[in-house]
Design an enzyme around this catalytic site. Structure first.
Site, mmCIF file in Angstrom:
data_model
loop_
_atom_site.group_PDB
_atom_site.id
_atom_site.type_symbol
_atom_site.label_atom_id
_atom_site.label_comp_id
_atom_site.label_asym_id
_atom_site.label_seq_id
_atom_site.Cartn_x
_atom_site.Cartn_y
_atom_site.Cartn_z
ATOM 1 N N ASP A 75 0.486 -25.106 -23.949
ATOM 2 C CA ASP A 75 1.183 -25.949 -23.146
ATOM 3 C C ASP A 75 -0.015 -26.795 -22.379
ATOM 4 O O ASP A 75 -1.252 -26.452 -22.343
ATOM 5 C CB ASP A 75 1.849 -25.330 -21.922
ATOM 6 C CG ASP A 75 2.445 -26.004 -20.891
ATOM 7 O OD1 ASP A 75 3.259 -26.917 -21.191
ATOM 8 O OD2 ASP A 75 2.253 -25.735 -19.895
ATOM 9 N N CYS B 83 0.757 -1.341 -0.011
ATOM 10 C CA CYS B 83 -0.026 0.029 -0.200
ATOM 11 C C CYS B 83 0.927 1.353 -0.024
ATOM 12 O O CYS B 83 2.202 1.181 0.318
ATOM 13 C CB CYS B 83 -0.797 -0.030 1.278
ATOM 14 S SG CYS B 83 0.088 -0.030 2.631
ATOM 15 N N CYS C 269 3.230 1.635 2.873
ATOM 16 C CA CYS C 269 4.469 1.059 2.762
ATOM 17 C C CYS C 269 5.417 1.763 2.083
ATOM 18 O O CYS C 269 6.778 2.065 2.388
ATOM 19 C CB CYS C 269 4.410 -0.382 2.007
ATOM 20 S SG CYS C 269 3.171 -1.685 2.801
ATOM 21 N N ASP D 118 2.409 -21.341 -19.379
ATOM 22 C CA ASP D 118 2.287 -20.722 -17.916
ATOM 23 C C ASP D 118 3.822 -20.892 -17.095
ATOM 24 O O ASP D 118 3.989 -20.181 -16.235
ATOM 25 C CB ASP D 118 1.348 -21.231 -17.044
ATOM 26 C CG ASP D 118 1.479 -22.664 -16.611
ATOM 27 O OD1 ASP D 118 2.269 -23.541 -17.394
ATOM 28 O OD2 ASP D 118 1.279 -23.043 -15.440
ATOM 29 N N ASP E 187 8.359 -22.792 -20.221
ATOM 30 C CA ASP E 187 7.722 -22.417 -21.335
ATOM 31 C C ASP E 187 8.236 -21.256 -21.898
ATOM 32 O O ASP E 187 7.937 -20.774 -23.219
ATOM 33 C CB ASP E 187 6.125 -22.099 -21.402
ATOM 34 C CG ASP E 187 5.380 -23.270 -20.945
ATOM 35 O OD1 ASP E 187 5.678 -24.299 -21.534
ATOM 36 O OD2 ASP E 187 4.572 -23.279 -20.262
#
Lengths: 812, 72
Positions: A505, A98, A101, A706, A710
């Site tokens: 994939d 946030c 931070c 993913d 890959d």
């Protein structure tokens, strides 16, 4: 049971009895408590007011010693000295949730003596810190960031990224000037046109002309500088590009208008000058805005490389910089650590997670003599191994360099608008010249002929042409992003629309990515709670899948004795002094269970019990000397897989599945979702080679995946699509991200890009058609300034309006 | 006569507009709009304390610069 309370620092909620009580505050761990007191002592506790209820990450990780940030090699690579003699570093800060931070980090660092400036970007968590190295070292800065509960690692703010930001800023400046000036010129032009029809005295007209000229000058020479530059490069490479048309058109118009103003006759065209530059500049800016930088990707990739590793030397374990480790050095890997160099195991055994490289979730068991590969993570293994390659030649760094190569060699399909504009510019310049000559020899004054020639260029000004592609793609991108499809670059919509082949994939893209129980056989003496308690002790995906399946309300978690992990087989434990086993067929055989009896109605058991090559993974559960349950698990395809694949195939796109998994499960999945062509047992390089082969066959390839395995293929494909839940690197390498992980959005992505491309073509046709009508009028000398301005705006509006039609047909 | 009024008004308004433009360009150049989130959030952290801190930070940077320039 007790109620849940939130940790004062991180706001995560736990049961009251497990929390550390400190006065009126509760903490979930020592780390949070430490940070809370540190912030309080430093007077930074207003952070908690600012952060509100945002949940933070508790600082549980153990970090390597920060002193190696002070090594000269490290300074060489990441720290630069600015021209005032201060050190300068770029960091990526982890754990920012946030704006509070960001505030806390900036504040805490500002408080340190010697820190000159801290600037943290909220959006990408990148920080730029300037400090005086004679006062404090980089390690103290990093220690401070860690002390307040974040982590930082440096990255090479490479030239590319800096350049991209600079270019964007440059465009902002030029556009601000252009838009400011053209808005004001338009007001003045209203007076001009009113005067044109109702009568205006020459001195007022001149005043208006001068004001317009003053405003047009910075637009042409500052904002329009980009076109002069483009025209220069165009001439140098002997191509007639759109920049040449814009530059010559606007410059000639500008000079002609000055002449008109000075000699007080005819109409000045300053408004056309600003309008041309502004419109085309906006179109160009939209293109620049969506360029992605390769730089970020490689930063994150190198974050995956451990910076120091433990080497055994003369009987002692010492930490060494990764680049100093030589072949034949003996390296120690503990559980949870990442392997940095390739090697052969000398001592110890255990499971390794190779999902990074193969994409398959099942851990691999390694023992003495087995090869281990860099980039894999030790799950439970504590081994010593001998390096067989140094860092530069290990698999992981090979992957990085292959990736760099693939990203820079990515095929680029020439954009349609660019192709058209090349011819268009040459044709228009030719027409203008012919018009001028014809008018001049057909006895007219030089002035009149010149004006008519220029009006051809003005009227043909490629405003609509320049806007045709960017506006349409922008609408397409907006539409896509609302459905969770993020295109990183506008031009990719067009490339994707031209795609002929989709390569997907298997694991995690078509399938869920984790095995689920598809069949359950229960025999006498089965106790659900007991099985649940047993599988809780394993992190193996199969055990997790079983655990998820058997879980129900009110299930008990018994305390088991002498739990043992049997690598690559399963787990054993004792309950009320009776043995329980859970694992694959091999475990059962080794424990002396007979699997070939009536327990298995199908008799599908293979002699060596290598369960992982069957279509389904098997899990047996034995209690008190007999098998009481058997489960079959399978990584099932996503619910929408079949439908979406069909929809994509109906668009005329060939779908191919590539997987690192074995042939049997690949064929089962491909059959289930209706993919005819598939290749199994492929390495990451194997996948990228396959893509290359498709390229060679002249196909435009879209790759969806993913995992880290890959990334090569993703980088090499014309379009790489990654799942939002995929690994960070895969997301960075790819061009399109599907945020909701569904295959429906994959087919939507195809539909949207096709629709957008169709609209781009229609836009281009419209703007060419408009030119086909107006250019003859201009050549015949019928164009007056008002008509030029109106037609220019009208054609641009037409293109923008038409682009909005992309949304039709995509309701919701 | 009236044409001078037009000239003056045009001149003044273009001049005033260009002051705003220059201020905006300065804002872009000094990186104030680089991070839109932070730009918006800055409103939340605009207390007296934060302003004082910013001033202190500037002072500190100046001192460090001075120190760096003096020959040792």
């Amino acid at each position: 049971m007790s109620h849940k309370v939130g940790c004062t620092h991180c706001h995560l909620e736990f049961n009251e009895n497990v929390m550390i009580v400190d006065g009126e505050h509760y903490f979930c761990c020592k780390g949070c408590q430490g940070i809370y007191h540190l912030l309080k002592d430093e007077g930074l506790d207003s952070f908690y007011n600012k952060a509100g209820d945002t949940k933070l990450t508790p600082p549980t990780q153990q970090y390597e010693d920060s002193s190696n940030f002070n090594s000269p090699a490290f300074y060489d690579k990441f720290v630069s000295i600015n021209n005032e003699g201060f050190s300068d570093v770029s960091l990526i800060i982890e754990g920012i949730h946030c704006s509070a931070c960001v505030w806390l980090n900036e504040k805490a660092l500002h408080k340190m003596a010697g820190v000159m400036s801290v600037n943290i970007n909220y959006t990408n968590n990148k920080a730029k810190i300037v400090w005086d190295d004679s006062v404090l070292k980089l390690s103290s800065i990093i220690d401070m960031i860690r002390a307040i509960g974040y982590n930082a690692f440096p990255y090479d703010a490479s030239l590319q990224e800096v350049r991209a930001n600079k270019e964007r800023q440059d465009y902002y400046l030029r556009m601000a000037v252009a838009i400011f000036a053209s808005m004001n010129v338009m007001w003045i032009a209203v007076a001009q046109y009113a005067g044109y029809f109702t009568g205006i005295t020459q001195d007022v007209k001149t005043i208006l002309n001068i004001a317009e000229g003053v405003l047009a000058t910075p637009v042409l020479f500052y904002s329009g500088w980009i076109f002069y530059r483009g025209a220069y490069y165009g001439i140098k490479t002997k191509t007639v590009n759109m920049d040449i048309l814009v530059a010559t058109g606007s410059t000639l118009t500008y000079m002609y208008s000055i002449y008109i103003t000075a000699f007080e006759r005819g109409e000045a065209y300053f408004d056309s000058v600003t309008m041309i530059i502004t419109f085309v500049l906006i179109g160009k800016f939209l293109e620049v805005l969506s360029k992605k930088s390769v730089a970020d990707t490689l930063d994150i990739m190198s974050n995956h490389v451990p910076s120091s590793i433990k080497v055994v030397e003369e009987g002692k374990i010492i930490e060494k910089n990764i680049n100093d480790v030589k072949v034949l050095d003996i390296i120690v890997v503990c559980s949870g650590e990442r392997v940095a160099l390739d090697g052969t195991v000398l001592e110890g055994e255990g499971n390794f997670d190779e999902s990074n490289l193969t994409g398959e979730s099942e851990p691999l068991y390694k023992q003495i003599g087995d090869k281990i590969i860099s980039g894999t993570v030790s799950i439970d293994a504590q081994i010593k191994y001998e390096a067989t390659k140094d860092f530069a030649h290990s698999t992981l760094s090979n992957l990085v360099s292959l990736l760099e190569g693939a990203m820079s060699n990515k095929p680029r399909i020439q954009m349609m608008a660019n192709k058209i504009s090349e011819y268009f510019s040459a044709v228009i310049l030719g027409f203008a010249l012919i018009t001028f000559l014809v008018w001049w020899f057909w006895p007219h004054s030089f002035e009149r002929s010149f004006m008519v020639g220029i009006s051809v260029i003005i009227i043909a000004c490629p405003c609509a042409l320049a806007l045709a592609t960017p506006v349409a793609t922008l609408v397409g991108l907006g539409l896509a992003s609302r459905r969770g499809i993020l295109f990183k670059q506008a031009a990719q919509l067009e490339t994707m629309a031209k795609a002929t082949t989709l390569v997907v994939d298997k694991t995690g893209t078509i399938t869920q990515g984790k095995p689920r129980v598809v069949q359950e056989h229960i025999y006498d003496g089965f106790d659900r709670s007991l099985l649940y308690s047993l599988v809780q002790n394993s992190k193996h995906p199969v055990a997790k899948g079983v655990g998820e399946f058997v879980y129900q309300e009110g299930i008990n978690n018994f305390e088991l004795q002498s739990v043992k992990q049997i690598p690559a087989q399963g787990i054993s434990a004792e309950y009320m002094s009776k043995m329980i086993f859970g694992g694959n067929a091999k475990l059962m055989q080794n424990q002396g269970f007979n699997l070939s009896n009536s327990l298995d109605p199908k008799g599908s058991l293979r002699p060596n019990g290598t369960s992982h090559v069957s279509e389904n993974s098997e899990f047996y559960f034995a209690f008190d000397g007999k098998i009481v349950a058997k489960y079959e698990l399978f990584d099932t395809p996503k619910v929408d897989a079949k439908e979406s694949i069909k929809a994509i195939q109906e668009l005329g796109i060939e779908v191919i599945m590539l997987t690192g998994d074995h042939q049997k499960s690949a064929s089962k999945v491909s059959e289930e979702v209706g993919i005819k062509i598939f290749e199994s047992e492929l390495t990451p390089e194997g996948k990228s080679l396959y893509i290359k082969k498709l390229h060679d066959a002249g196909k435009v390839v879209v790759m969806a995946g993913d995992g880290v395995n890959d990334i090569l293929a993703l980088a090499l494909a014309d379009i790489g699509i990654s799942m939002g839940s995929g690994s960070d690197i895969a997301i960075d390498v790819s061009d399109v991200v599907l945020l909701n992980d569904t295959l429906t959005s994959l087919s939507d992505a195809f539909k949207i890009s096709k629709r957008t491309y169709f609209m781009i073509k229609q836009n281009l046709a419209l703007s060419l058609l408009y030119n086909a009508i107006t250019i003859p009028l201009a050549m015949a000398g019928y164009i007056i300034p008002l008509l030029a301005a109106i037609s220019m705006s009208f054609s641009s509006l037409l293109v923008v309006g038409n682009s909005l039609r992309i949304r039709a047909g995509f309701k919701k | 006569m009236d044409s001078w009024v037009i000239a003056m008004m045009l001149g003044v308004s273009i001049f005033l507009g260009s002051i705003a433009l220059v201020a905006f360009l300065w804002g872009i150049k000094s990186g104030q709009f680089d991070d839109e989130q932070k730009f918006l959030n800055a409103v939340k952290f605009d207390t007296q304390e934060d302003l004082n801190d910013a001033v202190d930070q500037e002072k500190k940077a100046k001192e460090l610069k001075k120190k760096n320039y003096t020959p040792e």
